[in-house]
Design a protein around this motif. Structure first.
Motif, PDB file in Angstrom:
ATOM      1  N   MET A   1       0.849  -8.944   0.505  1.00 26.89           N
ATOM      2  CA  MET A   1       0.248  -7.609   0.041  1.00 26.89           C
ATOM      3  C   MET A   1       0.846  -6.338   0.076  1.00 26.89           C
ATOM      4  N   HIS A   2       0.882  -5.550  -1.007  1.00 29.72           N
ATOM      5  CA  HIS A   2       1.423  -4.432  -0.706  1.00 29.72           C
ATOM      6  C   HIS A   2       0.062  -3.326  -0.984  1.00 29.72           C
ATOM      7  N   SER A   3       0.290  -2.262  -0.319  1.00 26.71           N
ATOM      8  CA  SER A   3      -0.720  -1.132  -0.003  1.00 26.71           C
ATOM      9  C   SER A   3      -0.121   0.223  -0.111  1.00 26.71           C
ATOM     10  N   GLY A   4      -0.481   1.092  -1.200  1.00 24.35           N
ATOM     11  CA  GLY A   4      -0.250   2.281  -0.755  1.00 24.35           C
ATOM     12  C   GLY A   4      -1.351   3.206  -0.566  1.00 24.35           C
ATOM     13  N   PHE A   5      -1.089   4.465   0.251  1.00 25.54           N
ATOM     14  CA  PHE A   5      -2.295   4.961   0.798  1.00 25.54           C
ATOM     15  C   PHE A   5      -2.146   6.533   0.928  1.00 25.54           C
ATOM     16  N   LEU A   6      -3.202   7.055   0.733  1.00 27.92           N
ATOM     17  CA  LEU A   6      -3.186   8.580   0.945  1.00 27.92           C
ATOM     18  C   LEU A   6      -4.553   9.098   1.487  1.00 27.92           C
ATOM     19  N   ASN A   7      -4.285   9.831   2.844  1.00 26.32           N
ATOM     20  CA  ASN A   7      -5.383  10.470   3.576  1.00 26.32           C
ATOM     21  C   ASN A   7      -5.326  11.645   3.615  1.00 26.32           C
ATOM     22  N   ALA A   8      -6.398  12.669   3.448  1.00 22.47           N
ATOM     23  CA  ALA A   8      -6.381  14.198   3.504  1.00 22.47           C
ATOM     24  C   ALA A   8      -7.281  14.450   4.615  1.00 22.47           C
TER      25      ALA A   8
END
Length: 828
Positions: free
Chosen positions: A529-536
């Motif tokens: 699995m690959h997972s890119g994330f962005l949380n603000a």
């Protein structure tokens, strides 16, 4: 295969080499970063002048210092023990570190001085050390690291569940050791919404979070390294098996629900091993800890015995014992810890007090069962663990950490097929064996004069080989991965904004040696699995916090070996999340959270042909979860020195395309997608500590558990073909802990109540029924600090000697009867 020896040949050597090369590559990149970092840590004045958002309530000074350090990144050392009766002042608003410290220490009598870019020495005018000689006009102090060692990270972890939106939990080493676990999964008793499936059967951990377990639904990790294999247990379904010695654990971080780990839509459990700061006393450079203990209620197993013993030992003995040694070094540049442990536990005896008139676990007259007071076969274990862990502070802004842990265990385990009873014998079988190697590395770069950089890179590998003598043979899995992340704080016209973004990757390379009819068939596969994330996070107002972001997940899997049974399979999905926190009053937070998650089918569900057919056309499961709750933290509620923490929430979790075992039209069983599964309920957790008395509570109540197999069949029950769905939790569970401290807090005495209700859904299976009766179990514990070097602990588990079965029990394995333990700890 000889017990205690595992040989994987060149494959294992290659795996170890891959992990070593990955770690070396990570460390090799540090030289470049170190040069950059050196240019960022020139003067303490610049760090002291940066403005930071503070929101620290008035509280005991020691706790306030931990909160200040967590907010500012400034390390504080003290010249002596901070008195428990000293209260800090509240600190709120955008301030420099100097301004915040001035407010925090106002009226306490303490002062401070900056000794580096991110280092402050706390000065107590009443300390004897302050009357000593001066160095360049300053007081020479014997420093005690208040925030830089292990204590600060554990303290921050304990506070986090009560200051965050959504559901997290933390289990401290103190909680684990109050009533030492007979089975490793006992350490989850004090946690809402979390159970250990099959806890009494074998030495593994198989975590259930709000009804989710198995097939990767819950990521179980050791120091951030995913460590779990899948083993078939016949009519009890499938284990996700993780192995660790509680003696090596410093604390456990739990996240309930999706978002934290790719593919783990049920949540995650990260067992963090001990740090050097857990061993080295404050103010010292080196430290040594020796621990050992004994327990009662066990007997050395007799191989192939068919007559259980009935005479449970009342006194602690070496048949139920453990011992460990750990050494640590802590300097400004280096932190190192090394530890060894050994655990021996014979077969335990079930409780003698059967309050339910001998109602058996399985209402089947032919089913194998253990009766009150009997020796429970195949509950023994013999394990050894070793840990080496180090941290190098390259500069004040950059550090690298490396660790290696080995776990090896020979353990007894019953096959769940005993529940069908047809010809199964009650007998002590030969032990299983497992060996696990875990490697981790971490690089951190956090310059004090930059709000845009807080960079963390991790690489890890876990190599697990499980020689299981159950229904489906041996299992082996090599899992490795990496992650990179950065946190940036942005100046905006209104409020403050922080962004955390990065990339996660993991790869699972598994094999299963099948033995369905005495033959041997090896099935292998790979899943990644690959997972890119962005949380603000945005703080537009003092009382309002808004959070949002998401993960973009992709997966790929394929069969390997000479006869692949699955064509390469891929998929992708964007999983969003959002949360809001409102603080209408000091110490009160109201929050709401929504998160989606995603679990691609496992290797077992898509390609392992056993008694259940695989299904290469399975759709990934999708989670949609809602939470509404309140956090409450307050000082001085009833006395000048008390502290209360409380978290209460409602959760509503729906899982579309939930994968179950169902009947095939072509005959037999296979894995298939149901329409939905739903788990709703309430959780309440909290603590109260006034020094002389303390209390902890953890309560879980389910209001709905339902399965919709299809639009045409949505009666809320699990299908008959799923063998009773051994993941359905009880209607309610809970623990209540009460204790007191005396003799200048050297003596601690307390008790714990652990209780559970009946299974939420009545099993629809005619052949396999997982039934347990409601129960209440009482434990007591105590400890005495003889002096600064020596401590004695004692406990009695199940003091009423109750005969009962744990929730989510697999096989007919009752829980332990009355068990007394005593242990001693020496620290130098």
């Amino acid at each position: 295969m000889a017990w205690g020896k595992f040989t994987r040949g060149s494959a294992r050597a290659q795996r170890f080499g891959a992990a070593l090369v990955g770690t070396t590559a990570l460390v090799g990149g540090i030289g470049i970063s170190a040069e950059v970092a050196a240019q960022q840590t020139q003067a303490s004045s610049q760090a002291a002048q940066n403005t930071i958002k503070f929101a620290i309530p008035a509280q005991p000074l020691a706790n306030a210092i931990v909160a200040f350090s967590a907010a500012s990144g400034v390390n504080i050392v003290s010249g002596g023990v901070i008195a428990s009766g000293i209260q800090s002042s509240a600190v709120s608003g955008k301030l420099t570190a100097r301004q915040a410290l001035d407010k925090l220490l106002a009226g306490t009598g303490y002062s401070y001085r900056f000794t580096g870019a991110t280092s402050v020495t706390l000065v107590d005018p009443n300390s004897a050390a302050d009357a000593g000689a001066t160095v360049d006009g300053a007081i020479a102090l014997a420093t005690i690291d208040v925030t830089g060692g292990a204590g600060s990270s554990w303290a921050a972890a304990e506070e986090a569940p009560y200051t965050s939106a959504g559901s997290t939990a933390f289990i401290s080493q103190e909680q684990i050791n109050r009533v030492p676990p007979t089975s490793t999964g006992d350490m989850f008793k004090n946690t809402t919404g979390v159970l250990a499936r099959g806890n009494r059967n074998g030495s593994k951990i198989d975590v259930n979070i709000r009804g989710m377990q198995g097939q990767g639904r819950v990521a179980t990790m050791v120091d951030g390294a995913v460590q779990q294999s899948s083993i078939a247990t016949g009519y009890a379904g499938y284990d996700s098996r993780t192995f660790v010695d509680p003696e090596m654990i410093g604390g456990v971080d739990i996240e309930k629900g999706p978002g934290g780990t790719p593919g783990a839509m049920g949540g995650s459990v990260n067992m963090r091993t001990m740090n050097a700061g857990d061993i080295v006393r404050d103010g010292n450079t080196v430290g040594l800890r020796l621990r050992g203990g004994m327990g009662s209620n066990t007997v050395v197993p007799t191989l192939y015995s068919m007559v259980p013993g009935m005479d449970s030992p009342d006194r602690p003995s070496l048949d139920n014992s453990f011992g460990s040694i750990a050494a640590g070094i802590v300097t400004d540049k280096v932190e190192i810890v090394a530890a060894l442990s050994r655990r021996e536990q014979g077969n335990y005896f079930a409780g003698k007090n059967d309050k339910n008139n001998s109602v058996r676990f399985v209402p089947n007259p032919w089913a194998l069962t253990y009766f009150p007071g009997e020796e429970v076969f195949n509950t023994s274990q013999s394990s050894e663990s070793s840990l080496v862990k180090g941290k190098l502070n390259l500069t004040e802004s950059a550090s690298v950490e490396l660790s290696y842990m080995n776990y090896n265990s020979r353990y007894g385990e019953e096959s769940a097929d005993m529940l069908t009873a047809f010809g199964w014998l009650k007998m002590e079988y030969g032990p299983n064996e497992v060996n696990v190697d875990t490697y981790t590395s971490k690089f951190t770069y956090n310059p004090s004069d930059s709000k845009l950089i807080n960079f963390v890179a991790r690489a890890w590998a876990s190599d697990q080989d499980d020689d299981f003598k159950g229904v489906q043979g041996d299992g082996a899995v090599f899992t490795h991965g990496y992650s990179v992340s950065n946190t940036s704080e942005l100046d905006v016209p209104v409020g403050e904004v922080s962004l955390k973004y990065g990339w996660d990757y993991f790869n699972e390379d598994a094999s299963l040696q099948l033995r369905p009819t005495g033959t041997s068939t090896k099935v292998v596969g790979e899943r990644s699995m690959h997972s890119g994330f962005l949380n603000a996070m945005w703080l537009p107002l003092e009382w309002l916090k808004l959070q949002g972001g998401g993960r973009y997940d992709t997966f790929a899997m394929e069969s390997k070996g000479p006869n692949p049974i699955l064509s390469p399979k891929t998929g992708e999905r964007l999983n969003p999340n959002a949360a809001i926190t409102i603080a209408p009053f000091d110490g009160v937070q109201l929050f709401g959270k929504y998160a989606e998650g995603w679990r691609p089918p496992s290797l077992r569900e898509t390609m392992y042909r056993e008694s259940v057919f695989p299904n290469p056309n399975l759709r990934p499961e999708t989670a949609k979860t809602y939470e509404l709750g309140v956090n409450y933290v307050r000082e001085k509620l009833l006395t000048e020195n008390d502290r209360v923490r409380l978290k209460a929430l409602y959760f509503n979790n729906t899982y579309d395309d939930y994968i179950l075992r169902m009947q095939r039209l072509a005959g037999g069983l296979w894995f298939a997608n149901a329409k939905t599964a739903e788990f709703d309920g309430f959780e309440v957790s909290g603590s109260y500590d006034a020094g002389i008395v303390f209390a902890d509570v953890a309560l879980t109540r389910y209001t709905k558990i339902a399965y919709c197999i299809s639009d045409a069949k949505c009666d809320g029950r699990e299908p008959d073909s799923d063998y009773g769905s051994p993941y359905v939790p009880p209607k309610h569970t809970g623990t209540i802990t009460l204790g007191t401290r005396a003799l200048d807090q050297k003596l601690t005495l307390g008790g714990r109540i652990f209780f559970a209700g009946e299974r939420y859904l009545e099993s629809t299976s005619n052949r396999f029924k997982q039934i347990w009766d409601p129960f209440v179990v009482y434990d007591v514990f105590g400890s005495y600090e003889v002096n600064e070097h020596f401590r004695i602990d004692g406990s009695i588990e199940n003091i009423t000697d109750l005969y009962y079965f744990d929730p989510l029990t697999t096989a007919s394995v009752p829980s332990p009867g009355r068990t007394a333990r005593v242990s001693a700890t020496a620290r130098f």
